[in-house]
Design a protein around this motif. Structure first.
Motif, PDB file in Angstrom:
ATOM      1  N   GLN A 127       1.210  -1.045   0.248  1.00 24.90           N
ATOM      2  CA  GLN A 127      -0.103   0.566   0.108  1.00 24.90           C
ATOM      3  C   GLN A 127       0.765   1.283  -0.370  1.00 24.90           C
ATOM      4  N   ALA A 128       1.936   1.315   0.672  1.00 27.06           N
ATOM      5  CA  ALA A 128       2.790   2.526   0.104  1.00 27.06           C
ATOM      6  C   ALA A 128       2.834   2.416  -0.495  1.00 27.06           C
ATOM      7  N   THR A 129       3.610   1.781  -1.224  1.00 30.59           N
ATOM      8  CA  THR A 129       4.199   1.323  -2.711  1.00 30.59           C
ATOM      9  C   THR A 129       3.674   2.684  -3.625  1.00 30.59           C
ATOM     10  N   VAL A 130       2.078   1.864  -3.058  1.00 33.47           N
ATOM     11  CA  VAL A 130       1.072   2.628  -4.541  1.00 33.47           C
ATOM     12  C   VAL A 130       0.653   3.994  -3.866  1.00 33.47           C
ATOM     13  N   ALA A 131       0.772   4.000  -2.571  1.00 37.55           N
ATOM     14  CA  ALA A 131       0.820   5.852  -2.408  1.00 37.55           C
ATOM     15  C   ALA A 131       1.909   6.662  -3.286  1.00 37.55           C
ATOM     16  N   PHE A 132       3.222   5.912  -2.103  1.00 33.70           N
ATOM     17  CA  PHE A 132       4.444   7.088  -2.771  1.00 33.70           C
ATOM     18  C   PHE A 132       4.492   6.892  -4.465  1.00 33.70           C
ATOM     19  N   ALA A 133       3.940   5.994  -5.288  1.00 33.19           N
ATOM     20  CA  ALA A 133       3.839   6.147  -6.489  1.00 33.19           C
ATOM     21  C   ALA A 133       2.491   7.511  -7.008  1.00 33.19           C
ATOM     22  N   ALA A 134       1.116   6.916  -6.640  1.00 35.37           N
ATOM     23  CA  ALA A 134       0.403   7.839  -6.917  1.00 35.37           C
ATOM     24  C   ALA A 134       1.433   9.846  -6.651  1.00 35.37           C
ATOM     25  N   LEU A 135       1.597  10.222  -5.150  1.00 36.82           N
ATOM     26  CA  LEU A 135       1.815  11.407  -4.898  1.00 36.82           C
ATOM     27  C   LEU A 135       3.140  11.728  -5.945  1.00 36.82           C
TER      28      LEU A 135
END
Length: 140
Positions: A127-135
């Motif tokens: 989930q952190a990976t997806v969040a950072f990619a979105a940011l």
């Protein structure tokens, strides 16, 4: 999970105006936990790529998918607690979060409660990976 008074049936929790916890769901809705609630010895963990299908009931497809992603069988979801009823295992929570085997559970000197607190305050890496990619995509 360590401060909510232990697992209760999910419907009881809803009647009280709250949502069920992972502990509630694992202890009352998974077939694996029936043995513990009935005073029988549950099955031990397995070494193969998949846990026994009959442990999971309606959640089997999701468990199989995550076993495939994680690359290892799901550990037993519950164990016998201090009062004899089922309680969620720290190893299962660790596995659900996609953390390496022993990432929290093999740290010397931590109590079960401390391990659950660490996991509960932790971040699921995927989930952190997806969040950072979105940011990063938004230029933030």
């Amino acid at each position: 999970m360590g401060s909510n008074g232990g697992a209760r049936h999910p419907e009881e929790r809803r009647r009280g105006g709250h949502g069920p916890t992972l502990d509630d769901e694992a202890c009352y809705l998974l077939p694996y936990s029936e043995a513990i609630r009935e005073g029988r010895e549950p099955e031990p963990a397995v070494d193969g790529p998949n846990s026994p299908a009959h442990w999971w009931g309606e959640y089997l497809a999701a468990i199989r998918q995550w076993e495939s992603v994680a690359g290892r069988a799901a550990p037993p979801p519950t164990e016998v607690g201090r009062r004899g009823g089922p309680r969620v295992t720290v190893e299962w929570v660790e596995w659900l979060m996609g953390l390496p085997l022993g990432y929290v559970t093999a740290v010397p000197g931590l109590t079960r409660g401390q391990q659950l607190q660490i996991l509960g305050n932790g971040v699921v890496p995927q989930q952190a990976t997806v969040a950072f990619a979105a940011l990063l995509d938004t230029g933030v």
